[in-house]
Design an enzyme around this catalytic site. Sequence first.
Site, PDB file in Angstrom:
ATOM      1  N   ASN A 258     -10.317   0.030   0.429  1.00  0.00           N
ATOM      2  CA  ASN A 258      -8.966   0.068   0.528  1.00  0.00           C
ATOM      3  C   ASN A 258      -8.294  -0.716  -1.016  1.00  0.00           C
ATOM      4  O   ASN A 258      -8.563  -1.671  -1.047  1.00  0.00           O
ATOM      5  CB  ASN A 258      -8.299  -0.933   1.714  1.00  0.00           C
ATOM      6  CG  ASN A 258      -6.746  -0.840   1.712  1.00  0.00           C
ATOM      7  OD1 ASN A 258      -6.169  -0.554   0.795  1.00  0.00           O
ATOM      8  ND2 ASN A 258      -6.395  -1.451   2.708  1.00  0.00           N
TER       9      ASN A 258
ATOM     10  N   CYS B 141       0.722  -1.312   0.007  1.00  0.00           N
ATOM     11  CA  CYS B 141      -0.165  -0.024  -0.099  1.00  0.00           C
ATOM     12  C   CYS B 141       0.859   1.232   0.095  1.00  0.00           C
ATOM     13  O   CYS B 141       0.363   2.542  -0.162  1.00  0.00           O
ATOM     14  CB  CYS B 141      -0.870   0.023   1.437  1.00  0.00           C
ATOM     15  SG  CYS B 141      -1.868  -1.716   1.418  1.00  0.00           S
TER      16      CYS B 141
ATOM     17  N   HIS C  42      -3.374   6.768   3.671  1.00  0.00           N
ATOM     18  CA  HIS C  42      -3.742   5.571   2.941  1.00  0.00           C
ATOM     19  C   HIS C  42      -5.036   5.357   3.440  1.00  0.00           C
ATOM     20  O   HIS C  42      -5.423   5.365   4.789  1.00  0.00           O
ATOM     21  CB  HIS C  42      -2.660   4.318   3.253  1.00  0.00           C
ATOM     22  CG  HIS C  42      -3.295   3.351   2.975  1.00  0.00           C
ATOM     23  ND1 HIS C  42      -3.766   3.086   1.610  1.00  0.00           N
ATOM     24  CD2 HIS C  42      -3.362   1.983   3.570  1.00  0.00           C
ATOM     25  CE1 HIS C  42      -3.993   1.604   1.551  1.00  0.00           C
ATOM     26  NE2 HIS C  42      -3.723   1.049   2.456  1.00  0.00           N
TER      27      HIS C  42
HETATM   28  O1  UT7 Z   1      -3.725  -1.723   3.568  1.00  0.00           O
HETATM   29  C1  UT7 Z   1      -3.541  -2.717   4.876  1.00  0.00           C
HETATM   30  C2  UT7 Z   1      -4.755  -3.646   4.971  1.00  0.00           C
HETATM   31  N1  UT7 Z   1      -5.040  -3.984   6.267  1.00  0.00           N
HETATM   32  C3  UT7 Z   1      -5.709  -3.529   7.132  1.00  0.00           C
HETATM   33  O2  UT7 Z   1      -6.085  -1.987   7.199  1.00  0.00           O
HETATM   34  C4  UT7 Z   1      -6.246  -4.293   8.374  1.00  0.00           C
HETATM   35  C5  UT7 Z   1      -6.160  -3.412   9.637  1.00  0.00           C
HETATM   36  N2  UT7 Z   1      -7.234  -3.958  10.604  1.00  0.00           N
HETATM   37  C6  UT7 Z   1      -8.492  -3.584  10.553  1.00  0.00           C
HETATM   38  O3  UT7 Z   1      -8.846  -2.682   9.966  1.00  0.00           O
HETATM   39  C7  UT7 Z   1      -9.321  -3.929  11.699  1.00  0.00           C
HETATM   40  O4  UT7 Z   1      -8.819  -5.024  12.498  1.00  0.00           O
HETATM   41  C8  UT7 Z   1     -10.580  -4.932  10.960  1.00  0.00           C
HETATM   42  C9  UT7 Z   1     -11.656  -3.959  10.369  1.00  0.00           C
HETATM   43  C10 UT7 Z   1     -10.039  -5.937  10.106  1.00  0.00           C
HETATM   44  C11 UT7 Z   1     -11.537  -5.642  11.882  1.00  0.00           C
HETATM   45  O5  UT7 Z   1     -11.733  -4.873  13.072  1.00  0.00           O
HETATM   46  P1  UT7 Z   1     -11.890  -5.276  14.641  1.00  0.00           P
HETATM   47  O6  UT7 Z   1     -12.584  -3.893  15.163  1.00  0.00           O
HETATM   48  O7  UT7 Z   1     -10.239  -5.307  14.811  1.00  0.00           O
HETATM   49  O8  UT7 Z   1     -12.605  -6.436  14.849  1.00  0.00           O
HETATM   50  P2  UT7 Z   1     -12.404  -7.828  15.256  1.00  0.00           P
HETATM   51  O9  UT7 Z   1     -11.208  -8.473  14.370  1.00  0.00           O
HETATM   52  O10 UT7 Z   1     -11.837  -7.742  16.601  1.00  0.00           O
HETATM   53  O11 UT7 Z   1     -13.547  -8.825  15.025  1.00  0.00           O
HETATM   54  C12 UT7 Z   1     -14.671  -8.478  15.771  1.00  0.00           C
HETATM   55  C13 UT7 Z   1     -15.546  -9.575  15.534  1.00  0.00           C
HETATM   56  C14 UT7 Z   1     -15.188 -11.311  15.229  1.00  0.00           C
HETATM   57  O12 UT7 Z   1     -16.095 -11.967  15.780  1.00  0.00           O
HETATM   58  P3  UT7 Z   1     -15.866 -12.562  17.286  1.00  0.00           P
HETATM   59  O13 UT7 Z   1     -14.531 -13.408  17.265  1.00  0.00           O
HETATM   60  O14 UT7 Z   1     -15.700 -11.335  18.181  1.00  0.00           O
HETATM   61  O15 UT7 Z   1     -17.192 -13.391  17.492  1.00  0.00           O
HETATM   62  C15 UT7 Z   1     -15.229 -11.285  13.893  1.00  0.00           C
HETATM   63  O16 UT7 Z   1     -15.045 -12.673  13.488  1.00  0.00           O
HETATM   64  O17 UT7 Z   1     -16.165  -9.508  14.146  1.00  0.00           O
HETATM   65  C16 UT7 Z   1     -16.145 -10.531  13.328  1.00  0.00           C
HETATM   66  N3  UT7 Z   1     -16.051 -10.039  12.017  1.00  0.00           N
HETATM   67  C17 UT7 Z   1     -16.980  -9.798  11.208  1.00  0.00           C
HETATM   68  N4  UT7 Z   1     -18.600  -9.752  11.326  1.00  0.00           N
HETATM   69  C18 UT7 Z   1     -19.133  -9.246  10.527  1.00  0.00           C
HETATM   70  C19 UT7 Z   1     -15.146  -9.987  11.208  1.00  0.00           C
HETATM   71  N5  UT7 Z   1     -15.251  -9.736   9.888  1.00  0.00           N
HETATM   72  C20 UT7 Z   1     -16.530  -9.573   9.759  1.00  0.00           C
HETATM   73  C21 UT7 Z   1     -17.519  -8.921   8.791  1.00  0.00           C
HETATM   74  N6  UT7 Z   1     -18.944  -8.924   9.383  1.00  0.00           N
HETATM   75  N7  UT7 Z   1     -17.122  -8.493   7.785  1.00  0.00           N
END
Ligand code: UT7
Length: 320
Positions: free
Chosen positions: A274, A109, A244
């Site tokens: 993104n 990125c 970004h």
């Molecule tokens: O260019 C670089 C690319 N990478 C990035 O930018 C990633 C950086 N990270 C992030 O943006 C965030 O960590 C995410 C958006 C990926 C995730 O957000 P979060 O607030 O850290 O959520 P989480 O990973 O703590 O997940 C919370 C819950 C989980 O369920 P449980 O285990 O708490 O029951 C996930 O399974 O949300 C669940 N989950 C979803 N639910 C609905 C994960 N993806 C989804 C989804 N829809 N798409």
Amino acid sequence: MFYIAGTGSALPEKVVSNDDLAEFLDTSDEWIYTRTGIRRRHVLTHERLDDLAIASAKTAMADAGVAGADIDLVLCATMRGDTITPSLACTVAEAVGSHAPAFDLNAACVGVLYCMEIADSFIATGKAETVLIVSAEAMSKLLDWTDRASCVLFGDGAGAMVVKKGAGRLAGVLCSDPDTRAIRMPNIEGMNSPYNKIAQEPLAMHMDGGEVYKFAVNAMGHRIEEVCAKAGLAPGEIDWYLPHQANVRIIDASLKKFKIEKSKVLLNISECGNMSATSVMVLLDEYAKKGTFKPGDKLLFVAFGGGLTSGAVIVEWRKN
Ligand code: UT7
């Protein structure tokens, strides 16, 4: 040593909303929007990435008033073009009638910022006066569309800028904090080599979202401090931040300590998701075309990505 003389961008026709994704994934508009700030993204269907890259390059060249023969270097930031060889940069060079050196660069990125710094070095050492920088990413072809934690985050697109010798760039910093697992997207292993003994890793992108989130907030904050210090500016003296576009929460968290007015932080994540390296290019083109930037305005680009890489560049705007 360079200024931005022209910009362009091209997005695929198809727009996919969060509700469209919820038709085949266990997700919702509410989850995606509140966690990331994304509402919709553009996704390749019938278009080739090559064609989007060429279209954005031609727009940037027309904007800058340069022809293929005027270009001294073609750089393309991409994680994977339509072909491994020719490089995307050579494909673009052929289409715009350039015989300049042309190559692709993969810094995930942060690729466009790496290209800007390479362009600056070529110009500073007298090897180039006009550089075409292109970025194009087909994220939809690199994702596992059954993995709701990653596939909802990305979009496809292309963008370009022409940079020319002259006052404009004030400072730049590039970094890597190598971590080969946090974001990983394996290549095809061995094709049909009868000698290959290495097993194929799953081809789609794997990402540790939480780890990347923490890295991103820290890295973007540090790069802003470093690049501002190099330019002899305070973060509050920057007119426009072009971060970004990975997650609006990452952008807010990394800028919080600088107490920057929200109106100075440019966003298009809600409409594009993104797009990896391409995000800052499309953002630049969109706001340049809207007439947001005035001559003398200081633009700060900051990005993080797979590798893990990060960087920041400050450029003073010259165009009207
Ligand atoms: O260019 C670089 C690319 N990478 C990035 O930018 C990633 C950086 N990270 C992030 O943006 C965030 O960590 C995410 C958006 C990926 C995730 O957000 P979060 O607030 O850290 O959520 P989480 O990973 O703590 O997940 C919370 C819950 C989980 O369920 P449980 O285990 O708490 O029951 C996930 O399974 O949300 C669940 N989950 C979803 N639910 C609905 C994960 N993806 C989804 C989804 N829809 N798409």
